[in-house]
Design an enzyme around this catalytic site. Structure first.
Site, PDB file in Angstrom:
ATOM      1  CE  LYS A  53      -3.820  -2.417   2.168  1.00 40.70           C
ATOM      2  NZ  LYS A  53      -4.495  -2.819   3.398  1.00 40.70           N
ATOM      3  CD  GLN A  97      -3.435  -4.433   6.670  1.00 40.83           C
ATOM      4  OE1 GLN A  97      -3.389  -3.488   5.882  1.00 40.83           O
ATOM      5  NE2 GLN A  97      -4.054  -5.566   6.380  1.00 40.83           N
ATOM      6  CG  ASP A 120      -9.670  -0.078   4.913  1.00 40.66           C
ATOM      7  OD1 ASP A 120      -9.377  -0.310   3.724  1.00 40.66           O
ATOM      8  OD2 ASP A 120      -8.940  -0.375   5.880  1.00 40.66           O
TER       9      ASP A 120
END
Ligand code: NAP
Length: 294
Positions: A53, A97, A120
């Protein structure tokens, strides 16, 4: 019939090229999109996702604020870091994460991200907006699936889509997105899971099958009709002594047999995988645009 392969790498590259142009336009207005990343602990898979990422951000021109914290980090410290990012005008998207180490409360950590920076798409506010069809950040993997279908010219409206899997990060959101009365949606959607008695009964009726079960060979040739479109979200490691690593990646679909009946199919790797990070970059850009227009 042998299926045409949906090239996820190519579709992801096309979308990234579009994103890059829009980022350059923003930069001309002295706005640089920023992504705050929080990784707690040293889970190897999470570490490699976060590294990918960060690299993708760098390549496309997104500022990334990377925070790699020890597994012993407290809940209070994570929430404090999220709050700092919530208030940092250089950061437009925040990514925590998952999975977090066991002593931490994931849902509290996700909810501490303000919905305006929840790139997200996991915050209940964004999930709720998605379900009622309002503009919001769409979760990256399901959004990537919809983009793969749309950009491959698949007619979604009026199709029967069968989704195998009902997780909060893939199955439920992709089903919800496809049933909206909107462009690239308006499908009739069936969801199968471990409580479904005969999955093949449903998948054989499908025009499009999306499999996100996390189990190799969940979908086999006898479970689909000729001409079906198949999207394989699964990523599974199976032992392979011919590989240096000792394993190879396979999806949830029995690719070799299903491709002989399908009209279009995604491979693993190289199908859905490259789309997930791409849609994260897209959401971060969208967030920067939202903040710029405030
Ligand atoms: P998950 O949380 O484990 O959920 C799996 C879902 O599939 C559950 O709803 C489960 O049913 C259902 N299921 C499992 N085995 C089944 C079977 N034999 N028949 C029918 N349904 C079955 O997994 P996930 O997070 O959704 O991920 C699914 C797969 O996609 C994994 O392989 C994951 O690695 C992959 N993935 C890939 C990406 C990417 O970027 N390419 C992103 C996310 C996930 P129950 O609810 O009844 O337990």
């Amino acid at each position: 019939m042998t299926a045409k392969i949906i090239d996820g790498k190519q579709v992801a590259q096309d979308i990234r090229a579009e994103i890059k142009i829009r980022i350059e336009q923003l930069k001309a207005r002295e706005i640089t999109p920023g992504l705050g990343v929080i990784l707690v602990g040293d889970d190897p898979a999470s570490r490699s996702y976060v590294t990918a990422k960060e690299e993708a951000c760098r390549e496309i021109g997104i500022f990334s604020d990377d925070n790699r914290l020890p597994a012993s980090t407290s809940q209070k410290d994570i929430v404090a870091l999220v709050n700092r990012m919530n208030n940092d005008s250089r950061i437009h998207g925040i990514l925590v994460q998952l999975p977090l180490p066991k002593h931490l409360n994931e849902s509290e950590a996700l909810r501490s991200v303000i919905p305006e920076k929840d790139v997200d798409g996991f915050h209940p506010v964004n999930v709720g907006k998605m379900v009622i069809g309002e503009k919001c950040f769409l979760p990256c993997t399901p959004h990537g699936v919809v983009q793969l279908l749309a950009r491959s010219g698949v007619k979604i409206s009026g199709s029967h889509v069968v989704v195998v899997g009902r997780s909060n990060i893939v199955g439920k959101p992709v089903a919800n997105m496809l049933l909206q009365k909107k462009e690239n949606a308006n499908a009739t959607v069936t969801i199968c899971h471990t409580g479904t008695k005969d999955i093949g009964y449903f998948t054989r009726q499908a025009d499009i099958v999306i499999v996100a079960a996390g189990r190799p060979k969940t979908l086999t040739a006898g479970m689909v009709k000729d001409g079906v479109v198949v999207i394989d979200v699964g990523v599974n490691r199976i032992e392979d002594k011919t590989k240096k690593s000792g394993f190879r990646l396979v999806g949830d679909v029995d690719f070799e047999s299903v491709k002989e009946k399908a009209s279009l199919i995604t491979p693993v790797p190289g199908g859905v995988g490259p789309m997930t990070i791409t849609m994260l970059l897209y959401n971060t850009l969208e967030s920067a645009c939202n903040f710029a227009s405030r």
